[in-house]
Design an enzyme around this catalytic site. Structure first.
Site, PDB file in Angstrom:
ATOM      1  NE  ARG A  46      37.675  17.701 -90.943  1.00 56.87           N
ATOM      2  CZ  ARG A  46      38.584  16.408 -90.703  1.00 56.87           C
ATOM      3  NH1 ARG A  46      38.433  15.467 -89.957  1.00 56.87           N
ATOM      4  NH2 ARG A  46      39.658  16.685 -91.071  1.00 56.87           N
ATOM      5  CE  LYS A 103      42.110   0.469 -80.069  1.00 57.89           C
ATOM      6  NZ  LYS A 103      40.937   0.109 -80.577  1.00 57.89           N
ATOM      7  CB  ILE A 134      33.209  -6.205 -71.779  1.00 56.05           C
ATOM      8  CG1 ILE A 134      32.856  -6.668 -72.499  1.00 56.05           C
ATOM      9  CG2 ILE A 134      33.535  -7.198 -70.947  1.00 56.05           C
ATOM     10  CD1 ILE A 134      33.652  -8.309 -73.225  1.00 56.05           C
ATOM     11  CE  LYS A 203      40.715  -3.500 -78.319  1.00 52.07           C
ATOM     12  NZ  LYS A 203      39.997  -3.971 -79.367  1.00 52.07           N
TER      13      LYS A 203
HETATM   14  N1  HSE Z   1      38.750  -2.250 -84.101  1.00 50.06           N
HETATM   15  C1  HSE Z   1      38.532  -2.005 -82.486  1.00 50.06           C
HETATM   16  C2  HSE Z   1      38.171  -3.760 -82.992  1.00 50.06           C
HETATM   17  C3  HSE Z   1      38.294  -0.896 -81.757  1.00 50.06           C
HETATM   18  O1  HSE Z   1      38.227  -4.308 -83.279  1.00 50.06           O
HETATM   19  O2  HSE Z   1      38.293  -4.355 -81.551  1.00 50.06           O
HETATM   20  C4  HSE Z   1      38.059  -1.702 -80.429  1.00 50.06           C
HETATM   21  O3  HSE Z   1      38.946  -1.487 -79.650  1.00 50.06           O
END
Ligand code: HSE
Length: 434
Positions: A46, A103, A134, A203
């Protein structure tokens, strides 16, 4: 120069940020890329009222974008790991470069995706996957290329840091702050990923693979969230001169590495202890440069878009290089699953903050300290507060010196079994980050 054509898949928070930043800063972006960058295609179920799609070819089937011969770079911003994976693989097999902010996808399927990209001679770029705006991937891979990275530690989940900060500074309730983080577009679709540390683990594994040149091993990350942190923990930590932050830590120890995500006490005087709200920060220690700190917004539409667009610009530049130099070197061979091994959390050595409640009777404290001493855990500081007459239990807070986690766990098991100890004995790891 031929313009570089972008196919954007997904029209959520980060996509609309990307769409709008490209429109707003078009001239500068094109100048930096050395060619025009145009979002020519969008794949989304959408429309999004925040994006003006006039002049853009919109498809309701995202796979149309992956197959469209006009698209040079597919930008995957749909999230998730099933359809997103199929989409990225489809784009790769159609010879397209990929930019993603996903990620979970990279952490869980990156080894396979990079192997396919390498075989196809295309690049998969993922700066936006870690620490929002960053440029931490670029900093480690390029800026610190001369260094042997010894360790890194970061606040890499904006939502979690926002919650901890609001709870500490304003005494707000956990659920209330989480709802605000969702409304601001910080939280994951499933916010348990944020509060249980899964997002940070995704991450961390990406950062570790870049820093140590090791394949992605998400299943090996020790992961603990912020849900068990109480207002009492925060207050006692403060009394001892510490702040509690949710950290992702990757450390090289001989031939193995530690990969862990958990709440951590950090000395209040460290800069990183004062990183609040949705901001992220990553400390990276290289053998030549020493400690370096990177700070910025870790979530949100435009900060994340900033990283997505940086990858697009990078890719646009490499499109003019010969194919052999298009795949950035990852530091490991895609498909390789060898050393370094990841340490079990019980083998790590750090200091600990331990909190328990015990009956206010003579001898209780000495039994507890004796158990710790027999396990090889020595005590650095101790708080035991006098309680009102009508309360027969007292909180005991201990700060230990560095000890092997298994030794601490052995002691805590014995302490927990004492009839004089009431409720759960909790422990939080402490890092000096020096
Ligand atoms: N949910 C993630 C955070 C978003 O709060 O860092 C960014 O990766």
């Amino acid at each position: 120069m031929k313009p570089v054509k972008i196919g954007l898949c997904g029209l959520g928070t980060v996509s609309s940020g990307t769409f709008n930043v490209v429109a707003r800063n078009q001239r500068d972006i094109n100048a930096r890329a050395g060619c025009d960058i145009i979002i020519t295609h969008v794949g989304a179920r959408r429309d999004n009222p925040a994006c003006d799609l006039s002049g853009v070819q919109v498809s309701r089937d995202i796979f149309d974008v992956a197959r469209n011969p006009e698209v040079d770079i597919l930008v995957e911003l749909i999230g998730g790991t099933t359809v997103a994976k199929e989409l990225v693989l489809e784009a790769i097999s159609n010879g397209k470069h990929v930019v993603t902010a996903n990620k979970a996808l990279i952490a869980e399927h990156g080894n396979e995706i990079f192997a396919k990209a390498k075989a196809a001679g295309v690049t998969v770029a993922f700066e936006a996957a870690v620490a929002g705006g960053i440029p931490i991937i670029k900093a480690i891979r390029e800026g610190l290329a001369a260094n042997r990275i010894e360790w890194l530690a970061g606040i890499i989940n904006g939502t979690g840091n926002f919650i901890l900060t609001e709870m500490r500074d304003k005494g707000r309730a956990f659920d209330d702050v989480l709802k605000e983080a969702q409304a601001l577009g910080y939280a994951e679709a499933d916010p348990t990923f944020d509060v249980e540390g899964i997002d940070a683990a995704h991450k961390l594994v990406i950062l570790a693979s870049i820093a140590f040149g090791m394949p992605l091993q998400f299943d090996k990350v020790f992961t603990e969230g912020i849900t068990k942190i109480s207002a009492e923990d925060v207050a006692y930590a403060q009394e001892l001169g510490y702040r509690i932050k949710h950290l992702g830590i990757a450390k090289r120890e001989g031939d193995s590495v530690e990969l862990r995500v958990h709440p951590t006490l950090i000395p209040q005087k460290r800069l990183i202890a004062n990183v609040d709200g949705v901001m992220n920060a990553v400390l990276v220690k290289g053998d030549a440069v020493g400690p370096t700190l990177y700070y910025g917004a870790g979530a949100g539409a435009e900060p994340t878009a900033s990283a997505v667009i940086a990858d697009i610009v990078d890719l646009a530049r490499t499109l003019t290089a010969d194919p052999e130099h298009r795949v950035p070197h990852l530091g490991f061979q895609p498909g390789e699953l060898s050393s370094p091994t990841v340490r079990d959390i019980r083998e790590i050595e750090t200091a600990y903050f331990v909190r328990m409640s015990a009956l206010d009777k003579p001898g209780v404290l000495s039994t507890i300290t004796q158990i710790l001493s027999e396990a090889g855990v020595s005590i650095e500081a101790l708080i035991q507060k006098e309680q009102p007459e009508n309360i027969d239990t007292a909180p005991i807070i201990l700060l230990t010196n560095r000890a092997v986690e298994q030794h601490l766990l052995n002691a805590l098991e014995k302490i927990q079994a004492l009839p004089t100890v009431v409720g759960e004995v909790t422990h939080i790891r402490v890092e000096s980050l020096s």
